[in-house]
Every structure is written in C-alpha cells, then in structure tokens.
Scaffold this motif. Structure first.
Motif, PDB file in Angstrom:
ATOM      1  N   ALA A  21      36.216  42.804  39.692  1.00 38.12           N
ATOM      2  CA  ALA A  21      37.230  41.805  39.355  1.00 38.12           C
ATOM      3  C   ALA A  21      37.037  40.530  40.166  1.00 38.12           C
ATOM      4  N   VAL A  22      36.797  40.682  41.456  1.00 35.64           N
ATOM      5  CA  VAL A  22      36.578  39.505  42.306  1.00 35.64           C
ATOM      6  C   VAL A  22      35.305  38.778  41.881  1.00 35.64           C
ATOM      7  N   ARG A  23      34.245  39.535  41.612  1.00 34.21           N
ATOM      8  CA  ARG A  23      32.968  38.920  41.215  1.00 34.21           C
ATOM      9  C   ARG A  23      33.125  38.120  39.918  1.00 34.21           C
ATOM     10  N   TYR A  24      33.732  38.724  38.896  1.00 36.60           N
ATOM     11  CA  TYR A  24      33.916  38.007  37.633  1.00 36.60           C
ATOM     12  C   TYR A  24      34.916  36.859  37.782  1.00 36.60           C
ATOM     13  N   GLY A  25      35.930  37.034  38.617  1.00 36.89           N
ATOM     14  CA  GLY A  25      36.891  35.958  38.852  1.00 36.89           C
ATOM     15  C   GLY A  25      36.239  34.747  39.486  1.00 36.89           C
ATOM     16  N   VAL A  26      35.380  34.978  40.473  1.00 37.67           N
ATOM     17  CA  VAL A  26      34.664  33.875  41.129  1.00 37.67           C
ATOM     18  C   VAL A  26      33.723  33.192  40.141  1.00 37.67           C
ATOM     19  N   LEU A  27      33.007  33.987  39.341  1.00 39.80           N
ATOM     20  CA  LEU A  27      32.110  33.386  38.343  1.00 39.80           C
ATOM     21  C   LEU A  27      32.887  32.555  37.328  1.00 39.80           C
ATOM     22  N   GLY A  28      34.011  33.083  36.859  1.00 40.00           N
ATOM     23  CA  GLY A  28      34.844  32.326  35.922  1.00 40.00           C
ATOM     24  C   GLY A  28      35.364  31.038  36.530  1.00 40.00           C
ATOM     25  N   THR A  66      44.920  37.144  45.652  1.00 42.81           N
ATOM     26  CA  THR A  66      45.573  38.408  45.308  1.00 42.81           C
ATOM     27  C   THR A  66      44.549  39.513  45.125  1.00 42.81           C
ATOM     28  N   ALA A  67      43.495  39.235  44.373  1.00 48.07           N
ATOM     29  CA  ALA A  67      42.456  40.247  44.150  1.00 48.07           C
ATOM     30  C   ALA A  67      41.777  40.629  45.460  1.00 48.07           C
ATOM     31  N   LEU A  68      41.508  39.662  46.313  1.00 48.03           N
ATOM     32  CA  LEU A  68      40.908  39.957  47.614  1.00 48.03           C
ATOM     33  C   LEU A  68      41.853  40.754  48.504  1.00 48.03           C
ATOM     34  N   GLY A  69      43.136  40.432  48.445  1.00 52.47           N
ATOM     35  CA  GLY A  69      44.119  41.186  49.219  1.00 52.47           C
ATOM     36  C   GLY A  69      44.185  42.641  48.788  1.00 52.47           C
ATOM     37  N   VAL A  70      44.155  42.877  47.490  1.00 49.58           N
ATOM     38  CA  VAL A  70      44.158  44.254  46.981  1.00 49.58           C
ATOM     39  C   VAL A  70      42.877  44.965  47.397  1.00 49.58           C
ATOM     40  N   LEU A  71      41.752  44.273  47.318  1.00 41.95           N
ATOM     41  CA  LEU A  71      40.477  44.880  47.698  1.00 41.95           C
ATOM     42  C   LEU A  71      40.451  45.252  49.181  1.00 41.95           C
ATOM     43  N   PHE A  72      40.912  44.365  50.033  1.00 40.33           N
ATOM     44  CA  PHE A  72      40.866  44.615  51.471  1.00 40.33           C
ATOM     45  C   PHE A  72      41.882  45.654  51.933  1.00 40.33           C
ATOM     46  N   SER A 121      42.660  27.653  35.166  1.00 38.27           N
ATOM     47  CA  SER A 121      42.104  28.553  36.181  1.00 38.27           C
ATOM     48  C   SER A 121      42.926  29.834  36.265  1.00 38.27           C
ATOM     49  N   LEU A 122      44.234  29.726  36.154  1.00 41.46           N
ATOM     50  CA  LEU A 122      45.058  30.932  36.166  1.00 41.46           C
ATOM     51  C   LEU A 122      44.689  31.851  35.008  1.00 41.46           C
ATOM     52  N   VAL A 123      44.552  31.285  33.825  1.00 38.17           N
ATOM     53  CA  VAL A 123      44.243  32.079  32.635  1.00 38.17           C
ATOM     54  C   VAL A 123      42.818  32.632  32.697  1.00 38.17           C
ATOM     55  N   ILE A 124      41.861  31.780  33.014  1.00 34.25           N
ATOM     56  CA  ILE A 124      40.454  32.196  32.992  1.00 34.25           C
ATOM     57  C   ILE A 124      40.153  33.196  34.104  1.00 34.25           C
ATOM     58  N   GLY A 127      41.764  36.496  33.254  1.00 34.07           N
ATOM     59  CA  GLY A 127      41.003  37.132  32.181  1.00 34.07           C
ATOM     60  C   GLY A 127      39.685  37.694  32.676  1.00 34.07           C
ATOM     61  N   ALA A 128      38.997  36.953  33.521  1.00 40.30           N
ATOM     62  CA  ALA A 128      37.717  37.419  34.064  1.00 40.30           C
ATOM     63  C   ALA A 128      37.924  38.635  34.961  1.00 40.30           C
ATOM     64  N   GLU A 129      38.992  38.625  35.756  1.00 37.56           N
ATOM     65  CA  GLU A 129      39.274  39.783  36.597  1.00 37.56           C
ATOM     66  C   GLU A 129      39.615  41.009  35.752  1.00 37.56           C
ATOM     67  N   THR A 130      40.372  40.807  34.700  1.00 39.22           N
ATOM     68  CA  THR A 130      40.696  41.913  33.795  1.00 39.22           C
ATOM     69  C   THR A 130      39.439  42.475  33.161  1.00 39.22           C
ATOM     70  N   TYR A 131      38.559  41.595  32.726  1.00 38.90           N
ATOM     71  CA  TYR A 131      37.283  42.025  32.151  1.00 38.90           C
ATOM     72  C   TYR A 131      36.480  42.826  33.182  1.00 38.90           C
ATOM     73  N   GLY A 132      36.477  42.382  34.417  1.00 36.62           N
ATOM     74  CA  GLY A 132      35.754  43.096  35.467  1.00 36.62           C
ATOM     75  C   GLY A 132      36.326  44.478  35.726  1.00 36.62           C
ATOM     76  N   VAL A 133      37.644  44.589  35.751  1.00 33.19           N
ATOM     77  CA  VAL A 133      38.281  45.890  35.995  1.00 33.19           C
ATOM     78  C   VAL A 133      38.022  46.839  34.836  1.00 33.19           C
ATOM     79  N   LEU A 134      38.148  46.338  33.613  1.00 33.46           N
ATOM     80  CA  LEU A 134      37.973  47.204  32.442  1.00 33.46           C
ATOM     81  C   LEU A 134      36.524  47.607  32.224  1.00 33.46           C
ATOM     82  N   GLY A 135      35.592  46.851  32.764  1.00 27.54           N
ATOM     83  CA  GLY A 135      34.179  47.139  32.554  1.00 27.54           C
ATOM     84  C   GLY A 135      33.616  48.212  33.462  1.00 27.54           C
ATOM     85  N   VAL A 136      34.358  48.610  34.489  1.00 29.93           N
ATOM     86  CA  VAL A 136      33.858  49.612  35.436  1.00 29.93           C
ATOM     87  C   VAL A 136      34.379  50.983  35.019  1.00 29.93           C
ATOM     88  N   LYS A 137      33.472  51.922  34.917  1.00 26.30           N
ATOM     89  CA  LYS A 137      33.845  53.297  34.565  1.00 26.30           C
ATOM     90  C   LYS A 137      34.009  54.093  35.850  1.00 26.30           C
TER      91      LYS A 137
END
Length: 157
Positions: A21-28, A66-72, A121-124, A127-137
C-alpha cells in the motif's frame, strides 16, 4: 520410481499488504505530482507549479502518514497501536491546519492548483493504497502444523 516433493511457497507476512500500500501510494503520488505540475504550469505558470507541488505534499503526505503509521505499529499490541494512530491523526490534523493557515495569506502559488491537487492526491493515493492491499495474497490466519490439535480438541479428551 521418482519421488515428488511439494514445498509450498512461504506465505507473506502480515505487513506485506501494508508495504505494498505504501509503495503504490508513493508511486501514485509521484505520478500525480509530475502530471499535476506540468498541467498546472501550462495553465497558470510558475504559481501553478508551486500550487501543484504544495498540494501533492500536503494531500499525499497526509494520507501516506496514515499508511506508514499503520505499518510501523503493526507489530505492537492493539491498544498501543490504536493510541499511536490516534495521536498521529491528531498531529496530522494540527499540521494540515497550520500549513494551510500559513499558506493562506501568501500569493506565490495558485490556490486552484493547490486545492485540485490536494483533492486528487487524496483520491489517487487512497486508490493506489487500496490496489496495493488488494493485490497481496496474504492469509488472515496463521497456518498450523500438521500435528497440531484443533482448537478445543485437547479439552474434549
């Protein structure tokens, strides 16, 4: 006769989806900052560029924190993680209000570009973080070894 051995691939740890999620969020956010800066510069000149960059920093930084806080805090106990996340949320709100209050009287940036890029930026990034979370099995439960008893099975004996 050949022996066939199946060794399953190791399951990703519980932070794999957060890291994605963080990786895709940063890329987005990077893509939005570049595209938004180009468009805003073409439409409003240098003030548009400054507005787009400030908008990407404020909006993207707000969401990515927020995503970094959850990760840490993923390995902390739930009450501690909740307290840390609540504290960081409060800190983010104070920082966002302070930054916007400081920027309000200044005129070196385009306010329209700032607001549009913050909203985008909020939307993108979300969305990118959601895509990152859903893409991991990743499993939601810890698999148990073949010899382990079922929960409650030991009590029944």
């Amino acid at each position: 006769m050949a022996t066939v051995t199946f060794i399953p691939a190791p399951a990703p740890d519980h932070t794999a989806s957060l890291r994605a999620a963080v990786r895709y969020g940063v890329l987005g956010l990077i893509v939005l900052a570049v595209v938004g800066s180009i468009v805003a510069t073409l439409l409003a000149g240098m003030p548009g560029l400054y507005g787009a960059l400030l908008g990407a920093a404020v909006g993207g930084g707000f969401i990515l924190c927020t995503a970094l806080g959850v990760l840490f805090t993923a390995k902390l106990p739930a009450t501690t993680a909740g307290a840390v996340l609540l504290g960081t949320w409060l800190l983010k709100m104070i920082l966002a209000i302070t930054v916007l209050a400081i920027l309000k009287p200044l005129d070196f940036y385009d306010k329209t570009a700032l607001v549009l890029v913050i909203v985008l930026s909020l939307v993108i990034v979300l969305g990118a973080e959601t895509y990152g979370v859903l893409g991991v099995k990743a499993p939601y439960v810890e698999p148990r070894a073949a010899g382990d008893a079922e929960p409650g099975e030991k009590d029944a004996q």
